[in-house]
Design a protein around this motif. Structure first.
Motif, PDB file in Angstrom:
ATOM      1  N   ILE A   8     -86.943 -90.620-112.571  1.00 20.84           N
ATOM      2  CA  ILE A   8     -87.346 -91.868-113.210  1.00 20.84           C
ATOM      3  C   ILE A   8     -87.683 -92.877-112.112  1.00 20.84           C
ATOM      4  CG2 ILE A   8     -86.658 -93.703-114.799  1.00 20.84           C
ATOM      5  CD1 ILE A   8     -84.601 -91.743-115.955  1.00 20.84           C
ATOM      6  N   PHE A   9     -88.911 -93.355-112.092  1.00 23.18           N
ATOM      7  CA  PHE A   9     -89.371 -94.240-111.020  1.00 23.18           C
ATOM      8  C   PHE A   9     -89.249 -95.705-111.445  1.00 23.18           C
ATOM      9  CE2 PHE A   9     -91.165 -90.325-109.554  1.00 23.18           C
ATOM     10  CZ  PHE A   9     -91.236 -90.456-108.177  1.00 23.18           C
ATOM     11  N   HIS A  10     -88.935 -96.557-110.448  1.00 20.81           N
ATOM     12  CA  HIS A  10     -88.830 -97.995-110.660  1.00 20.81           C
ATOM     13  C   HIS A  10     -89.573 -98.706-109.532  1.00 20.81           C
ATOM     14  CE1 HIS A  10     -85.591 -97.403-113.667  1.00 20.81           C
ATOM     15  NE2 HIS A  10     -85.197 -96.431-112.845  1.00 20.81           N
ATOM     16  N   ASP A  11     -90.458 -99.638-109.909  1.00 17.12           N
ATOM     17  CA  ASP A  11     -91.169-100.453-108.930  1.00 17.12           C
ATOM     18  C   ASP A  11     -90.373-101.744-108.737  1.00 17.12           C
ATOM     19  OD1 ASP A  11     -92.869-101.880-107.330  1.00 17.12           O
ATOM     20  OD2 ASP A  11     -94.671-101.431-108.484  1.00 17.12           O
ATOM     21  N   ALA A  12     -89.592-101.803-107.667  1.00 11.15           N
ATOM     22  CA  ALA A  12     -88.719-102.956-107.398  1.00 11.15           C
ATOM     23  C   ALA A  12     -89.274-103.829-106.286  1.00 11.15           C
ATOM     24  CB  ALA A  12     -87.310-102.475-107.045  1.00 11.15           C
ATOM     25  N   ARG A  13     -90.602-103.822-106.110  1.00  7.11           N
ATOM     26  CA  ARG A  13     -91.216-104.661-105.083  1.00  7.11           C
ATOM     27  C   ARG A  13     -91.395-106.072-105.602  1.00  7.11           C
ATOM     28  NH1 ARG A  13     -96.188-100.635-103.858  1.00  7.11           N
ATOM     29  NH2 ARG A  13     -95.958-100.414-106.124  1.00  7.11           N
ATOM     30  N   PRO A  14     -91.112-107.079-104.791  1.00  3.33           N
ATOM     31  CA  PRO A  14     -91.290-108.463-105.235  1.00  3.33           C
ATOM     32  C   PRO A  14     -92.753-108.885-105.162  1.00  3.33           C
ATOM     33  CG  PRO A  14     -90.540-108.434-102.972  1.00  3.33           C
ATOM     34  CD  PRO A  14     -90.578-106.992-103.428  1.00  3.33           C
ATOM     35  N   ASP A  15     -93.083-110.020-105.761  1.00  2.00           N
ATOM     36  CA  ASP A  15     -94.433-110.549-105.658  1.00  2.00           C
ATOM     37  C   ASP A  15     -94.688-111.044-104.240  1.00  2.00           C
ATOM     38  OD1 ASP A  15     -92.578-112.522-105.865  1.00  2.00           O
ATOM     39  OD2 ASP A  15     -93.769-113.843-107.146  1.00  2.00           O
TER      40      ASP A  15
ATOM     41  N   PHE B 143     -81.641-107.486-102.017  1.00  2.00           N
ATOM     42  CA  PHE B 143     -80.324-107.759-102.596  1.00  2.00           C
ATOM     43  C   PHE B 143     -80.430-108.030-104.092  1.00  2.00           C
ATOM     44  CE2 PHE B 143     -76.767-110.387-103.833  1.00  2.00           C
ATOM     45  CZ  PHE B 143     -75.689-109.782-103.199  1.00  2.00           C
ATOM     46  N   ARG B 144     -81.401-108.853-104.486  1.00  2.00           N
ATOM     47  CA  ARG B 144     -81.561-109.193-105.899  1.00  2.00           C
ATOM     48  C   ARG B 144     -82.036-107.994-106.712  1.00  2.00           C
ATOM     49  NH1 ARG B 144     -84.636-114.559-107.253  1.00  2.00           N
ATOM     50  NH2 ARG B 144     -83.959-113.774-109.279  1.00  2.00           N
ATOM     51  N   ALA B 145     -82.885-107.158-106.112  1.00  2.00           N
ATOM     52  CA  ALA B 145     -83.339-105.962-106.824  1.00  2.00           C
ATOM     53  C   ALA B 145     -82.163-105.025-107.083  1.00  2.00           C
ATOM     54  CB  ALA B 145     -84.419-105.249-106.007  1.00  2.00           C
TER      55      ALA B 145
END
Length: 684
Positions: free
Chosen positions: A200-207, A222-224
């Motif tokens: 299961i993939f998650h895109d946790a990159r910020p803007d 840290f927030r991700a």
């Protein structure tokens, strides 16, 4: 403009001439035509308008700069201006990478990383909300998370994540917390990840990751992790701990791990070749990756310097990338050989190839003061006092004989087996840990009496492979034996503490009883083994404990016990046993017989290969329910048989050693954890 160049009188007259009448009514001459402006006057007016426009343009164009030029400190974004809000901050973009996807930028025009605005995750919420079926809201679940920031680290982690997903023991997740603009589907394609991997993939990159400062990216990591933790509660988080990974990412991951006390597994550079066995563990076992510790204890004997040096060298050559380096304790006799002294002066532990930034030493040398020979009781007490687990459930001791030699992968097998048989969900649910006394690295070839050979159990190949067309021969397998060993065995911390208490109460009962109970004087274990092994066997028999032993193919990749330099334990040395094997006037035939006996001693030669290649069943450890069981005397048995024998022996031990009368035996004290008080009615 007409009004500007006409007089008031003319303006009034012209307005009257051009005044319109409602519904076309009014006085109108039949031949009337609209007045036309002379051509020369029209050209003059157009020229004046153009002249004024040019003056305005030149004035605006040449306004002087009254302050610092904003172009001197404004970052360049490769030809595309960043949209801004009214307050001058960058406007939030739904697609963080769309700024540069329309037009690729060369490396020399890479954006400056100066943006430190608020952090937003535009793609993370959707996938986190979709994993409710994995029971991520529960503290204990089956979720395991792989995370990467560097694409090079992602390429290392994804094959491991795929293999773990194929095993179907965990819900495997992969999160990307990177500056890269790569699409998740493209990342999967490049690394050969398809739907069969069960990831299961998650895109946790910020803007605006590409233009963010390192501090903002560290905060974003840290927030991700915080958001992922709340929705997933991963039991273990696996990251690339090598220099290939981004420093800001590792800092953020470590900060979150310290704050939430979750399990962060930092994999070494060659994890795909050295640690692929961890993909076969479940989430509960992986959760204990950093929480268990192994110490090593060696009891050296006089006149065995060659064996001790060989053992220590094999320890130094082993691979410890799966865990922190174990603490090593060496019990030295009163008389230390000169070669041993010289070797220990230059012996370094941890080894030089092990990462040790603090240069800490994990080596303890204990030298005995009394010169006289120790008795069995003194030897057992001194040896057991060499270690005490600070945390019984997580601290364990590996006991090694000086005659042992280990393979480079021995520590991987220990950790793999320990996590599976002590901490996995199956072990906890079926209470395997209650019966497991320890894990042996050697495969014994004799019974503990030293007289008869041990008949090793085996399994049919069709049973192991499931292929009925295959030749139904036999293959070696791991097995459970009620008898422990002293050559190379890991004792669980809880069982070691229980053994401490058992030996203490047994010695007290022996001193206070007249006559001494026969169960405490009989010798079941040969004198070629140390005296404390007799106590360990009694405890295993009275509790119904068993020890896990490897099959022959696996044992060849773990350890061997050499017999050519075997020394009798000090407590059993006597004048008769210390006589030379050959008389001075021995014949050539006698000398050759002794030479052949030493050469063909009972030992399994080492043949190191990859750990997974040495294990049957495609590297998967078989559950206890599938392993053959042997009673303490080497006879095949079932669990019910072991339980019956244990109950019978415990009743006899309570009556003859514990001095429990019939009434006490019937009532039976409740068994206390880590204690054997229920076996002794005369001691508190």
């Amino acid at each position: 403009m007409r009004g500007f160049f006409m007089s008031d009188e003319e303006l009034g007259k012209k307005d009257d001439d051009h005044k319109s009448f409602k519904n076309g009514a009014g006085l109108r001459q039949p031949n009337w035509h609209p007045a036309r402006v002379p051509p020369r006057r029209s050209l003059k007016r157009i020229g004046i308008v153009l002249f004024v426009a040019v003056l305005v343009y030149l004035f605006i164009k040449n306004i002087p700069v009254l302050g610092p030029n904003p172009q001197m400190h404004r970052p360049s974004y490769g030809g595309s201006e960043l949209p801004t809000n009214a307050d001058g901050r960058p406007a939030h973009n739904r697609n963080p990478s769309s700024l540069s996807r329309s037009k690729p930028r060369p490396a020399k025009n890479a954006p400056e990383r100066t943006y430190n605005g608020p952090v937003r995750f535009l793609e993370l919420a959707q996938t986190l909300h979709a994993i409710s079926g994995t029971r991520g809201s529960m503290v204990t679940n089956r979720n395991v998370l792989f995370v990467a920031s560097s694409l090079k680290s992602a390429a290392m982690l994804l094959p491991m994540a795929c293999q773990m997903g194929v095993e179907l023991r965990n819900y495997v997740h992969f999160a990307l917390m990177s500056r890269s603009e790569i699409d998740i589907q493209e990342l999967r394609k490049i690394n050969g990840i398809d739907d069969s991997c069960q990831i299961i993939f998650h895109d946790a990159r910020p803007d605006y990751a590409q233009i963010s400062t390192d501090d903002r990216m560290e905060n974003a990591v840290f927030r991700a992790f915080h958001h992922v933790f709340n929705y997933m509660h991963p039991q273990a988080i696996l990251v690339d701990g090598s220099s290939d990974e981004e420093p800001f990412f590792l800092r953020g991951a470590q900060q979150h791990s310290n704050a939430k006390k979750n399990t962060l597994i930092e994999l070494p550079r060659k994890a795909t070749t050295r640690l692929m066995w961890l993909t076969k563990l479940d989430s509960q076992a992986l959760r204990m990756w950093n929480k268990n510790h192994i110490d090593i204890l060696i009891h050296a004997v006089p006149g065995a310097s060659g064996s001790l040096i060989r053992l220590l060298r094999s320890l130094s050559d082993a691979d410890y990338t799966s865990s922190s380096v174990p603490h090593l304790t060496i019990e030295l006799p009163h008389d230390i050989d000169a070669p041993t002294k010289r070797f220990l002066e230059s012996f370094a532990w941890p080894p030089a190839h092990v990462y040790n930034p603090t240069n800490a030493r994990f080596l303890s040398l204990r030298h005995r003061i009394p010169h006289q020979r120790m008795s069995e009781e003194e030897s057992s007490a001194r040896f057991l006092e060499s270690f005490w687990p600070a945390q019984p459930a997580n601290s364990h001791i590996l006991v090694l004989s000086p005659q042992a030699e280990l393979s480079p992968d021995y520590f991987h097998y220990l950790k793999y087996s320990l996590l599976e048989y002590r901490y996995s969900a199956a072990s906890t649910y079926q209470h395997w840990d209650r019966r497991l006394f320890g894990i042996s690295l050697e495969q014994p070839l004799q019974l503990l009496d030293g007289k008869e050979a041990l008949l090793l159990p085996s399994l049919l190949k069709s049973t192991t492979s499931g292929d009925k067309d295959e030749d139904e021969g036999e293959t070696s397998t791991s097995f459970l034996w009620q008898a422990p060993t002293s050559g190379a065995m890991l004792f669980l911390g809880e069982k070691w503490m229980e053994l401490h208490d058992f030996v203490s109460r047994s010695l007290e009962a022996k001193q206070s009883s007249e006559p001494v109970p026969e169960l405490l004087t009989e010798k079941v274990v040969s004198t070629q083994y140390p005296s404390w092994l007799e106590h360990a066997l009694r405890l295993a028999r009275v509790r119904g404990y068993w020890t896990l032993y490897p099959g022959k193919d696996t044992a060849m990749n773990l350890a061997t016990i050499h017999s050519e330099l075997h020394s009798i334990p000090e407590e059993y040395v006597s004048q008769e046993s210390s006589k030379p094997m050959l008389a001075e006037d021995a014949s050539e035939e006698e000398i050759e017989n002794i030479r052949q006996k030493i050469k063909t001693g009972l030992e399994i030669p080492l043949a190191p290969v990859s750990l997974l290649d040495s294990l049957p069943n495609d590297g998967n450890l078989r559950p206890f329910t599938d392993l053959p069981i042997l009673s303490w005397n080497g006879q095949p048995a079932e669990v019910d048989t072991i339980n019956h024998l244990a109950t019978k022996y415990a009743t006899e031990f309570k009556e003859k050693v514990g001095r429990c009368d019939t009434t006490s035996v019937e009532k039976q004290k409740a068994k206390e954890n880590l204690s054997t008080q229920d076996l002794f009615c005369t001691t508190d």
